[in-house]
Design a protein around this motif. Structure first.
Motif, PDB file in Angstrom:
ATOM      1  N   SER A 162       7.862  -0.775   8.000  1.00  0.00           N
ATOM      2  CA  SER A 162       8.499  -0.069   6.807  1.00  0.00           C
ATOM      3  C   SER A 162       9.050  -0.722   5.979  1.00  0.00           C
ATOM      4  O   SER A 162       8.738  -0.694   4.549  1.00  0.00           O
ATOM      5  CB  SER A 162       9.619   0.732   7.446  1.00  0.00           C
ATOM      6  OG  SER A 162      10.179   1.621   6.582  1.00  0.00           O
ATOM      7  N   ASN A 185       6.970  -0.865   2.042  1.00  0.00           N
ATOM      8  CA  ASN A 185       7.833  -0.367   0.943  1.00  0.00           C
ATOM      9  C   ASN A 185       7.970  -1.647  -0.211  1.00  0.00           C
ATOM     10  O   ASN A 185       8.085  -1.317  -1.430  1.00  0.00           O
ATOM     11  CB  ASN A 185       9.291   0.330   1.400  1.00  0.00           C
ATOM     12  CG  ASN A 185       8.954   1.458   2.039  1.00  0.00           C
ATOM     13  OD1 ASN A 185       8.531   2.585   1.306  1.00  0.00           O
ATOM     14  ND2 ASN A 185       9.140   1.647   3.217  1.00  0.00           N
ATOM     15  N   ASN A 197       6.281   7.191   4.384  1.00  0.00           N
ATOM     16  CA  ASN A 197       7.463   7.281   5.016  1.00  0.00           C
ATOM     17  C   ASN A 197       7.911   8.419   5.736  1.00  0.00           C
ATOM     18  O   ASN A 197       8.457   8.597   6.910  1.00  0.00           O
ATOM     19  CB  ASN A 197       8.725   6.869   3.705  1.00  0.00           C
ATOM     20  CG  ASN A 197       8.691   5.506   3.370  1.00  0.00           C
ATOM     21  OD1 ASN A 197       8.880   4.687   4.204  1.00  0.00           O
ATOM     22  ND2 ASN A 197       8.654   5.193   2.026  1.00  0.00           N
ATOM     23  N   THR A 247      14.687   5.363   6.356  1.00  0.00           N
ATOM     24  CA  THR A 247      13.554   5.871   5.785  1.00  0.00           C
ATOM     25  C   THR A 247      13.969   6.436   4.539  1.00  0.00           C
ATOM     26  O   THR A 247      13.269   6.647   3.547  1.00  0.00           O
ATOM     27  CB  THR A 247      12.866   7.060   6.983  1.00  0.00           C
ATOM     28  OG1 THR A 247      12.801   6.446   7.871  1.00  0.00           O
ATOM     29  CG2 THR A 247      11.474   7.358   6.290  1.00  0.00           C
ATOM     30  N   ALA A 295      14.549   3.688   1.996  1.00  0.00           N
ATOM     31  CA  ALA A 295      13.294   3.391   1.568  1.00  0.00           C
ATOM     32  C   ALA A 295      12.754   4.206   0.676  1.00  0.00           C
ATOM     33  O   ALA A 295      12.215   3.695  -0.623  1.00  0.00           O
ATOM     34  CB  ALA A 295      12.392   3.153   2.801  1.00  0.00           C
TER      35      ALA A 295
END
Lengths: 468, 389
Positions: free
Chosen positions: A54, A58, A86, A126, A129
Motif C-alpha cells: 500500500s 501510493n 485502495n 487506507t 492513503a
C-alpha cells in the motif's frame, strides 16, 4: 500491539523514545517508520507486506500525479486507478466474506469465503492513503518525494490502529519539520495518560458490565437492567475510542506532532447533527471532504442533498464493519440527519435544553443497540427489553445489584464524558497556573500507576476497534 | 509551566525505564502462589514463532506474568475495585462477613445429563449398593452471606433436578438440610470453594443414616486447629486482597484407630490421613489425604466387614476421615486421574458399596466419569459376547 498493554508501555515505548531522541533530527522519521513497522508486524507479521504494498503503490501514484499535474485527463486516470486499488484492498480484506455471503444468498451459489483475518488498522491507513492521493491531485499538498517521510505518514504507529484519520494536508509540513521539547512532551504525557485511564480504568470496566448484561437473553432483562446495559456500552465505546485517540494525540505530542482532535464531548450534544460534529471528528471530516462535497454536498438542490446524505451515511455505516447492523446504523443516522436538516432542528430550537439533550441521548442509545448486535433479531429483542416489552417488569433484585455495584463507576464515567474536568482545569489555570500544574502532575502520575495496576491484573483487556 | 512539564517528563520516563530495567534484572518466577498457576517463561525466539505471531503473544504474557512487584499491582487494583463498591470479580462474590462465594458457571446441561445417565446405567447394572452424595457448595447454603441483591445464576432447582433423576436405584444423600441447620457455624471456608471438616461432619452424619452406620457424635472428636493462614482457591480467583485467611481444623476421633493409607500409583503409604507438610505450602487443603490422587486405599481396623469404594472430587477428602471409622477398607478413586477400568477393580477387591461424592458444580463439569464408567460397559460387552462365562 495496542497502547494499553504492558509490552507497549514498558518495552516498546521507552525503546522508541530512546532511539528517537538519541539520533540526529534528520534520522527521526526513519526511527518512527521502522518502529511503526515493528509495531504493526508485532501482532500479524504477514500483513506487513500488505502495508508495504500500500505504501509503495501510493508513493508511486503520488509521484505520478506530481509528474502529470498539467495533463488533467492523465491525472484523473491516475487518481481513479489509485482509489480503485485502495478501495479494492479494503473491500477484499474487510468486506470479502460479507460480499461473498451476499452473492451466495442472492444467487444461490456457494462460493467459499476465505475467512481472512482483518489486517489491523486497514480501515484507517487506507483512508489516509486515499486522502494523500486526493490532496495531491487537488493541489492541496505537494507530493511527498521522500519515501521514508511518506512511509511514516502511512504507518505512523500512534494513529495507525484507531485513528484519528489524519488528512495528508494537515500533517504534510510536520512530516518534514516539527518541534519537540519538554513542554510538548509533558503535554503529551498528560494526554496519553488521560487516554490510558479512559481505556483501562473506565472503558474496560464498563465493558465488563455490558458483557455481563449482554450474556442474558433479552427476554430475561428488566427495563432498568437493559438501560443500564446500553448506557454502559455507550460509555464503554466512547471511552475506548476517545481514549485511544487521546493516547494517539499524546504520543504524537511526545514526538513533536500535532494531530487533529477526534472527540469533543459528544454526549453533551443537543441534537444529532451536533453529535456527529463531536463524535469521531476525523472520520466525519474525511467523508465530508472526500465524498460529500465532491458529490455536490448541499449545493445542487434538495434531491441531490438527500442522495448525498444517503451515500455518505451508507458508507459511514459500512466503514464501521462488514455487517448489516453497521449499514443499518449508518442509515439510521443518515435518516435522522436528513430529518433534522429538513425541519427537526427548527422545531427543536425552542424546546428546553434538557428536552433537546434527552432527545439526542435517546437516539444515540437506540443507535448503539443497532450497532452492538450483529444479529438484527437480537437487537430487536433488546429494544423490546428497553421498552418493557420483555415482560420482566421494571426492575428486580438483579437490576438493583448491577446498579449499586456499578454506581460509582457510572457516575465517574458520566462526569468524565462532560467538560466538567476541563472546566475545573480552566478555572484553576485562571486562578494560578502553578496550582493547576501542581495538582495535574500528581493526578496524572496516579492515573498512570492505577492503569499499570489494572493492566498487570488484566486478564480482561480486549480491544474493540480491531474490527473497524 | 516549563518546570512542571520537565518534572512530569522525567518522572514518567524514569517510571517506565526503572520498571523495564527491573523486569530485565529480576529473576523469573515459575509459579504464582497467590494466583495458583504457572507463569509464562521467557519465550524462545524463532522465525517460525515470530511469523505465526506466537512469539509476540508469548512475549506479552511473559511480561505481564513476570512483571515486577506483580502482587503489589494486584493489591492496588483490588483496593480500587473495593472503592468502586464492586461486589464480585472473576466469578467470585465478595460476600458478607468475609465470605467469598463462587458464582456458578453457566450449566453444561448436556454433560450433566450424560453424567446422570452414565451413573444410573452403572448403578442398574450392578448388584452393589450405590450412593450419591451431591455436596452443596457454599453459595447454595450460605445464601444469606451473598452481597445484597446478588442472584447467582444456578439455583437450587438444578440440585433438585439431579436428585430427582438419580433417585430411583441410587441412594441419594441429601445434605442440604443438615448443613443449612448449621449455617451459623464454620462449615465452609471463606476463601476456598470447599467445605470445612465441620461441614463435612454434618454431611457424614446425614450419610450415616442412608448408608447404615451410626455416626459418631461431635463430642467423640478432638478438634485440632492446624493452621490459621489458609488462603484458598476463591482468594486466588477473586483477586480480592482484603480478605481474612481461613483456619484449618482437623477432627480426630478420640477412640484409638489405626489405619494405613496407601497411595497406590505413587507406591507410598502413610499411617495418617493427614499430610501436614502441605500446611507450609499454598494449597493447604491438601493436608487432607495429600490432595487428589488417582487411587488411595485405606485400611482401618474397625472389624465391621464393610468395604467402600468412593468415586469423587476433592470434596470427599474432608469426608473420608469421618467415614474411615466405619469401614475396614476404603478405596478412593478420582476419575480425573484414574486410567484403569473400574469393573475388574471392584471385582478384585470384592467391593459392594459404592459412593459418589461430587459438589453440585463440579458434577456438571466432570467429563471423566464417563471415561471410567464407559470402561465398565466395554468390559461387560466383551464378557458377554466374546468369552463364555
Amino acid at each position: 500491539m495496542v497502547f494499553s498493554s504492558l509490552f507497549f508501555l514498558f518495552i516498546f515505548l521507552p525503546l522508541v523514545l530512546l532511539f528517537y531522541y538519541a539520533v540526529p533530527r534528520r534520522y527521526r522519521n526513519f526511527v518512527l517508520f521502522l518502529s511503526s513497522l515493528i509495531f504493526y508486524a508485532w501482532g500479524e507479521p504477514v500483513y506487513i507486506l500488505l502495508m508495504f504494498f500500500s505504501t509503495a503503490v501510493n508513493y508511486t501514484y503520488g509521484l505520478l500525479l506530481a509528474a502529470y499535474r498539467e495533463k488533467k485527463n492523465v491525472a484523473r486516470g491516475v487518481l481513479f486507478s489509485s482509489i480503485f486499488i485502495n478501495a479494492g484492498l479494503l473491500c477484499f480484506f474487510k468486506y470479502g466474506d460479507f460480499l461473498l455471503q451476499l452473492i451466495n444468498s442472492l444467487m444461490g451459489t456457494s462460493l467459499a469465503c476465505p475467512g481472512l483475518p482483518l489486517p489491523i488498522g486497514i480501515s484507517f491507513y487506507t483512508f489516509q492513503a486515499m486522502s494523500y492521493i486526493i490532496d495531491v491531485y487537488r493541489g492541496n499538498a505537494p507530493a511527498q518525494r521522500n519515501f521514508i517521510a511518506f512511509g511514516t505518514y502511512i504507518s505512523l504507529f500512534p494513529q495507525l490502529i484507531a485513528g484519528p484519520i489524519i488528512r495528508y494536508q494537515t500533517i504534510s509540513s510536520q512530516l518534514v519539520k516539527r518541534m519537540e521539547g519538554f513542554d510538548s512532551f509533558g503535554e503529551g504525557v498528560r494526554r496519553f495518560v488521560a487516554g490510558l485511564g479512559k481505556k483501562v480504568l473506565l472503558a474496560n470496566n464498563l465493558g465488563l458490565l455490558w458483557q455481563q448484561i449482554q450474556q442474558f437473553p433479552s427476554s430475561d432483562l428488566t427495563v432498568i437492567t437493559a438501560w443500564l446495559g446500553i448506557t454502559a456500552f455507550a460509555l464503554q465505546i466512547y471511552f475506548d475510542f476517545s481514549g485511544y485517540s487521546d493516547m494517539a494525540i499524546g504520543l504524537g505530542k511526545m514526538f513533536g506532532f500535532t494531530f487533529p482532535e477526534n472527540f469533543h464531548y459528544p454526549y453533551i450534544s443537543q441534537n444529532i447533527t451536533e453529535f456527529w460534529r463531536r463524535w469521531h471528528i476525523s472520520l466525519g471530516t474525511w467523508f465530508r471532504e472526500y465524498v460529500y462535497i465532491p458529490l455536490g454536498g448541499n449545493r445542487s438542490g434538495k434531491g441531490a442533498l438527500y442522495r448525498n446524505l444517503f451515500i455518505v451515511w451508507f458508507l459511514t455505516g459500512l466503514w464501521h464493519g462488514a455487517g448489516w447492523n453497521f449499514i443499518l446504523w449508518g442509515l439510521y443516522y443518515g435518516l435522522i440527519l436528513a430529518l433534522e436538516k429538513a425541519f427537526l432542528l427548527q422545531r427543536l430550537r425552542p424546546a428546553p435544553r434538557f428536552i433537546r439533550h434527552a432527545y439526542t441521548v435517546l437516539l444515540i442509545l437506540l443507535g448503539w443497540v443497532l450497532f452492538s448486535f450483529d444479529n438484527l433479531l437480537a437487537g430487536l429483542q433488546y429494544l423490546q427489553a428497553l421498552f418493557g416489552l420483555s415482560g420482566r417488569g421494571f426492575f428486580d433484585g438483579q437490576a438493583v445489584y448491577y446498579c449499586y455495584t456499578h454506581a460509582v463507576l457510572i457516575v465517574i464515567a458520566l462526569l468524565a464524558s462532560t467538560p466538567f474536568i476541563n472546566n475545573v482545569k480552566q478555572k484553576l489555570l485562571e486562578r494560578s497556573e502553578a496550582l493547576y500544574y501542581a495538582l495535574a502532575t500528581p493526578a496524572c502520575l496516579s492515573v498512570l500507576l492505577l492503569s499499570t495496576a489494572y493492566l498487570v491484573d488484566a486478564t480482561y483487556n480486549p480491544f474493540l476497534y480491531f474490527r473497524f | 509551566m516549563h518546570l512542571f512539564n520537565k518534572i512530569l517528563t522525567i518522572i514518567t520516563l524514569a517510571f517506565l525505564a526503572v520498571l523495564s530495567f527491573l523486569f530485565v534484572l529480576m529473576p523469573d518466577r515459575d509459579f504464582s502462589e497467590t494466583e495458583n498457576r504457572m507463569l509464562q517463561k521467557k519465550p524462545l525466539f524463532s522465525w517460525h514463532n515470530l511469523i505465526s505471531g506466537k512469539f509476540s503473544s508469548a512475549a506479552e504474557t511473559y511480561l505481564a506474568d513476570q512483571f515486577v512487584f506483580r502482587d503489589m499491582w494486584v493489591n492496588i487494583k483490588s483496593a480500587a475495585e473495593l472503592m468502586l463498591q464492586k461486589k464480585d470479580n472473576n466469578g467470585v462474590y465478595f460476600g458478607k462477613d468475609g465470605y467469598l462465594l463462587q458464582q456458578p458457571e453457566e450449566l453444561n446441561t448436556a454433560l450433566l445429563a450424560e453424567n446422570i445417565a452414565v451413573i444410573k446405567q452403572f448403578a442398574e447394572s450392578r448388584p452393589d449398593r450405590v450412593y450419591f452424595l451431591l455436596a452443596p457448595t457454599s453459595v447454595l447454603i450460605l445464601d444469606d452471606k451473598l452481597p445484597s441483591f446478588a442472584e447467582p445464576r444456578q439455583k437450587l432447582d438444578t440440585f433438585d433436578m439431579i436428585k430427582a433423576q438419580l433417585a430411583p436405584g441410587i441412594h441419594f444423600i441429601d445434605t442440604r438440610d443438615a448443613l443449612a441447620a448449621h449455617r451459623e457455624e464454620y462449615i465452609y471456608y471463606k476463601t476456598d470453594h470447599h467445605w470445612t471438616s465441620r461441614g463435612a461432619y454434618y454431611a457424614y452424619r446425614e450419610a450415616g443414616s442412608v448408608m447404615g452406620f451410626t455416626a459418631l457424635d461431635l463430642d467423640d472428636f478432638t478438634v485440632e486447629q492446624v493452621c490459621d493462614n489458609f488462603y484458598g482457591t476463591l482468594y486466588s480467583k477473586s483477586g480480592n486482597r482484603f480478605i481474612q485467611p481461613d483456619s484449618i481444623r482437623l477432627f480426630k476421633p478420640q477412640r484409638e484407630l489405626s489405619c494405613r493409607v496407601e497411595y497406590v500409583n505413587e507406591k507410598r503409604s502413610a499411617g495418617s490421613l493427614y499430610e501436614t507438610e502441605h500446611l507450609r505450602k499454598k494449597d493447604k487443603y491438601s493436608v487432607f489425604l495429600d490432595g487428589n490422587h488417582a487411587l488411595i486405599r485405606i485400611t482401618a481396623q474397625n472389624e465391621t466387614g464393610r468395604k467402600l469404594l468412593i468415586i469423587k472430587d476433592s470434596y470427599a477428602n474432608t469426608l473420608v476421615p469421618f467415614l474411615v471409622n466405619h469401614y475396614d477398607e476404603i478405596h478412593i478413586i478420582d476419575p480425573r486421574y484414574f486410567n484403569s477400568q473400574l469393573a475388574p477393580y471392584i471385582k478384585q477387591y470384592g467391593l459392594n458399596e459404592i459412593l459418589f461424592v461430587y459438589n453440585a458444580f463440579s458434577f456438571a463439569e466432570e467429563s471423566s466419569i464417563r471415561k471410567i464408567v464407559a470402561g465398565v460397559q466395554e468390559i461387560q460387552g466383551d464378557g458377554s459376547c466374546g468369552y463364555p462365562k
